[in-house]
Design a protein around this motif. Structure first.
Motif, PDB file in Angstrom:
ATOM      1  N   THR A   1      68.962  14.429  38.800  1.00  0.00           N
ATOM      2  CA  THR A   1      70.045  14.693  39.771  1.00  0.00           C
ATOM      3  C   THR A   1      69.928  16.110  40.305  1.00  0.00           C
ATOM      4  O   THR A   1      70.054  16.365  41.499  1.00  0.00           O
ATOM      5  CB  THR A   1      71.432  14.482  39.092  1.00  0.00           C
ATOM      6  N   LYS A   2      69.592  17.053  39.396  1.00  0.00           N
ATOM      7  CA  LYS A   2      69.411  18.458  39.798  1.00  0.00           C
ATOM      8  C   LYS A   2      68.234  18.566  40.784  1.00  0.00           C
ATOM      9  O   LYS A   2      68.323  19.224  41.807  1.00  0.00           O
ATOM     10  CB  LYS A   2      69.092  19.304  38.556  1.00  0.00           C
TER      11      LYS A   2
ATOM     12  N   ASP B   1      69.166  17.390  44.207  1.00  0.00           N
ATOM     13  CA  ASP B   1      70.234  18.150  44.885  1.00  0.00           C
ATOM     14  C   ASP B   1      69.615  19.049  45.967  1.00  0.00           C
ATOM     15  O   ASP B   1      68.787  19.911  45.676  1.00  0.00           O
ATOM     16  CB  ASP B   1      70.973  18.999  43.835  1.00  0.00           C
TER      17      ASP B   1
ATOM     18  N   SER C   1      69.392  22.657  45.361  1.00  0.00           N
ATOM     19  CA  SER C   1      68.692  23.236  44.198  1.00  0.00           C
ATOM     20  C   SER C   1      67.201  23.360  44.514  1.00  0.00           C
ATOM     21  O   SER C   1      66.647  22.576  45.266  1.00  0.00           O
ATOM     22  CB  SER C   1      68.890  22.322  42.977  1.00  0.00           C
TER      23      SER C   1
END
Ligand code: SDX
Length: 396
Positions: free
Chosen positions: A257-258, A261, A264
């Protein structure tokens, strides 16, 4: 149309050079060294045979191989003065900083072979670089851990010699384990060349100025260090360690998920490639080598390997990676194999440089041998200020 290969005009405008050394089909996930599939070379040849192939265009027969190995063995030692060169570094200096300095410094020790336009100089410099890189990488490691240097022992194979210089000590000799030596040798083969990647293009551009071979290879070492390139194997293992720290397989979803993003900058290290938009064939071979080495060491349940395979499975089923054609590249599993062999993470990229030296040399030789070659001089699209007058200081 270049020989058997046809390219669309759009591609031709992006090509930086013509080469007959390594062929990659990024869509099919194919890699050939001088026409031989990497899958066949990795199983049927050793690294020095692969070096001979990349340098000369053909695989050696038994007598050609014996002669080549003999020549390499004559150059495995380095000038005794080089150990004083190392002393200028802090013990905790990154091995790639040390290696960049040592390889560049070879220009000062071996100044009898620095004329890059002289085929004899290039030939001896090639043998010296291939022969001495294992010794220099092992010296950088020994220096970092405060142990005495181990001299090469030429009765061993090239790769067993390297591993003995790495892990042997004056108190206890290192008995090379065949499975580990074979795995290390295969890692060298898989990293030997990869057409016009960033570090190879750096070596070509640097060498095109007529600088000496050692300085051109040192430029390649410096470029390979970057985490987007050769430094990815070290970054990938550190990434797996971080996920392990977060909670392992159960936390893969959170990590992915990071990565997805938009805000990110977290990348899935060891995934994606400028050319491969399919599985990097080297990654498959590296995963097989992982199985072999971990199996031989009784580490089939190594948590890091299990985590990497779970991460790969989840990513390959995730729309974000599928849509962007992001697959594992050579760096995804190489760190796990090297860690199992006992190579410290900080040395992974130096091992990559050791293996890629022959590819850099072969590409440099190909460029310099072309009578049409000129010094590289990429052009730019200028986007700055148009011409204007300087005002005196008092008016600025
Ligand atoms: C090597 O060139 C060679 O041959 C190199 C090499 C060799 O043998 O010499 O094969 C060795 O360098 C292998 C690559 C090792 N590097 C890494 O594993 C670092 C992680 N990978 C990325 O940095 C990236 O994949 C690159 C730099 C390797 C390739 O980048 P691309 O193909 O140019 O892709 P891109 O940067 O144009 O990205 C396309 C999209 C972007 O998303 P969007 O802007 O479209 O939303 O894919 C995303 C990128 O953000 N993306 C990734 C990703 N790689 C690309 N997202 C998450 N994780 C990744 N690893």
């Amino acid at each position: 149309q270049t020989g058997k290969f046809t390219y669309d005009p759009g591609f031709l405008s992006t090509a930086s050079c013509q080469s007959s050394i390594t062929y990659i089909d990024g869509d099919k996930g194919e890699l050939l060294y001088r026409g031989y599939p990497i899958e066949q070379l990795a199983v049927n040849c050793d690294f020095l045979e692969t070096c001979y192939l990349l340098l000369n265009g053909e695989l050696p027969n038994a007598s050609e191989k014996a002669e080549f190995v003999g020549r390499v063995n004559k150059h495995t030692m380095v000038n005794e003065q080089m150990q004083f060169f190392l002393r200028g570094f802090r013990r905790d200096a990154h091995p790639m900083a040390v290696l960049t300095g040592l390889v560049g410094g070879m220009s000062a020790f071996y100044h009898d072979t620095t004329d890059i336009t002289n085929p004899q100089h290039r030939e001896i410099a090639a043998i010296r670089l291939i022969a001495k890189m294992p010794t220099l990488v092992a010296m950088a490691y020994k220096y970092s851990v405060g142990q005495p240097y181990i001299y090469p022992k030429n009765e061993l194979s090239y790769t067993a010699n390297f591993m003995r210089m790495m892990f042997g000590t004056p108190c206890e000799d290192y008995q090379p384990d065949d499975v580990l030596v074979r795995a290390m040798d295969r890692i060298f083969i898989l990293h030997a060349d990869h057409e016009q990647n960033a570090s190879t293009s750096t070596v070509r551009l640097c060498g095109s100025s007529g600088t000496n071979p050692y300085a051109a290879i040192a430029a390649g070492v410096a470029c390979l260090w970057g985490p987007a390139h050769g430094g990815a194997n070290e970054a990938c293992l550190n990434m797996l360690a971080d996920i392990q720290q977060m909670g392992g397989v159960a936390k893969i979803g959170e990590f992915i998920t990071k990565v997805k993003d938009k805000n990110s900058s977290v990348k899935l290290m060891g995934f994606g490639h400028r050319v491969y938009k399919n599985y990097d064939p080297r990654a498959k071979l590296m995963r097989e080598t992982c199985h072999e080495v971990l199996g031989a060491l009784g580490l089939e349940n190594d948590p890091m390997f299990k985590l990497a395979m779970a991460l790969e499975k989840i990513a390959l089923e995730d729309e974000y990676f599928v849509a962007r054609k992001l697959y594992p590249n050579v760096d995804f599993y190489s760190g796990i194999v090297q860690r199992a062999i006992g190579i410290p993470v900080s040395l992974f990229t130096a091992i990559f440089a050791l293996a890629r030296t022959v590819g850099w040399i072969a590409q440099l030789n190909e460029m310099i041998s072309d009578p049409e070659y000129k010094i590289g001089r990429p052009r730019q699209l200028f986007t700055g200020a148009a011409s204007r007058d300087v005002k005196p200081l008092a008016e600025r």
